[in-house]
Design a protein around this motif. Structure first.
Motif, PDB file in Angstrom:
ATOM      1  N   ILE A 281       0.814  -1.217   0.000  1.00  0.00           N
ATOM      2  CA  ILE A 281       0.000   0.000   0.000  1.00  0.00           C
ATOM      3  C   ILE A 281       0.848   1.267   0.000  1.00  0.00           C
ATOM      4  O   ILE A 281       0.555   2.229  -0.715  1.00  0.00           O
ATOM      5  CB  ILE A 281      -0.942  -0.005   1.221  1.00  0.00           C
ATOM      6  N   LEU A 282       1.902   1.265   0.821  1.00  0.00           N
ATOM      7  CA  LEU A 282       2.706   2.478   0.983  1.00  0.00           C
ATOM      8  C   LEU A 282       3.991   2.466   0.167  1.00  0.00           C
ATOM      9  O   LEU A 282       4.550   3.528  -0.114  1.00  0.00           O
ATOM     10  CB  LEU A 282       3.060   2.670   2.463  1.00  0.00           C
ATOM     11  N   GLY A 283       4.449   1.262  -0.188  1.00  0.00           N
ATOM     12  CA  GLY A 283       5.710   1.146  -0.908  1.00  0.00           C
ATOM     13  C   GLY A 283       6.828   0.698   0.013  1.00  0.00           C
ATOM     14  O   GLY A 283       6.788   0.915   1.226  1.00  0.00           O
ATOM     15  N   LYS A 284       7.847   0.075  -0.579  1.00  0.00           N
ATOM     16  CA  LYS A 284       8.933  -0.491   0.212  1.00  0.00           C
ATOM     17  C   LYS A 284       9.804   0.564   0.887  1.00  0.00           C
ATOM     18  O   LYS A 284      10.477   0.256   1.879  1.00  0.00           O
ATOM     19  CB  LYS A 284       9.809  -1.377  -0.680  1.00  0.00           C
ATOM     20  N   ASN A 285       9.815   1.776   0.372  1.00  0.00           N
ATOM     21  CA  ASN A 285      10.705   2.806   0.913  1.00  0.00           C
ATOM     22  C   ASN A 285       9.988   3.791   1.826  1.00  0.00           C
ATOM     23  O   ASN A 285      10.582   4.787   2.253  1.00  0.00           O
ATOM     24  CB  ASN A 285      11.383   3.559  -0.230  1.00  0.00           C
ATOM     25  N   HIS A 286       8.724   3.541   2.094  1.00  0.00           N
ATOM     26  CA  HIS A 286       7.991   4.438   2.990  1.00  0.00           C
ATOM     27  C   HIS A 286       8.536   4.286   4.416  1.00  0.00           C
ATOM     28  O   HIS A 286       8.880   3.178   4.839  1.00  0.00           O
ATOM     29  CB  HIS A 286       6.502   4.114   2.961  1.00  0.00           C
TER      30      HIS A 286
END
Length: 232
Positions: A205-210
């Motif tokens: 949902i947020l991305g791996k780098n969030h």
């Protein structure tokens, strides 16, 4: 008011925004708004003064600001009533002040007062109600009362999943927090399962780098060796 604002602008320019003298001017502006019955504006300036005092002088200095919140609360109760959302918001803010001071019993008393009001006026499914439930859980967690914290976190999770959905960031944040409680209790297997759930969903949902994703990934990395050592 014009003279206070002029003084504030001048002091910030000459002394900088982080000088202790700035706090007195900010307080003066808050007092004027409060005396005028403009409690929304007063609270904004009080909160600015509180944040400034904690940053510049430390959280112990914020004891002075307790009476400011209570004064604002008295105004809200007189003019708007005890059950008005603005009154309840101030009750919640007082709880936050106590929480920040490490006075968790007092904080929980005020949180529970806010919760009762929010449930009665806004309903159990309102975001403000959910936020207060979460705050009560945090207060118990800060005291090391993990069983009580878990009860409130589980309620928060049930409500978040029902109202916001399983993929909502607030839901995932609660999943992460429950995993943290399990870890503090030494229940590393349970903690890992929830951290993995939070990590998978946050990556999707947020991305791996969030930052939230990275925070969960870090917590999982810390928990895995603890689980291995405990099982050995």
């Amino acid at each position: 008011m014009q003279w206070y604002e002029r003084a504030l602008t001048g002091n910030e320019k000459i002394l900088g925004k982080n000088h202790p003298s700035i706090l007195h001017t900010i307080n003066g502006i808050a007092v004027i708004f409060s005396n005028q019955g403009k409690y929304d504006e007063a609270m904004q300036w009080y909160e600015r003064a509180l944040a400034g005092s904690e940053k510049i002088l430390g959280k112990d200095y914020s004891l002075i600001f307790d009476m400011w919140y209570e004064r604002a609360l008295a105004g809200y109760e007189t003019i708007l009533g005890k059950d008005h959302p603005s009154t309840l918001s101030t009750v919640n803010n007082i709880a936050i002040v106590f929480d920040n001071q490490g006075k968790y019993d007092e904080a929980r008393q005020w949180y529970e007062r806010a919760l009762a009001g929010n449930e009665g006026i806004l309903g159990k499914d309102h975001p403000s109600t959910l936020n207060t439930v979460h705050n009560i859980a945090v207060a118990f967690l800060n005291q090391g009362k993990y069983d009580e914290a878990m009860q409130w976190y589980e309620r928060a999770l049930d409500d978040c999943e029902k109202i916001l959905g399983k993929d909502h960031p607030s839901t995932l944040s609660t999943v992460h927090n429950i995993a943290g409680v399990f870890s503090n209790q030494g229940k590393y297997d349970d903690a890992m399962q929830l951290y993995k759930r939070a990590l998978v969903d946050r990556e999707r949902i947020l991305g791996k780098n969030h930052p939230s994703t990275l925070n969960t990934a870090k917590a999982l990395r810390i928990t895995i060796p603890r689980f291995i050592n405990a099982a050995a």
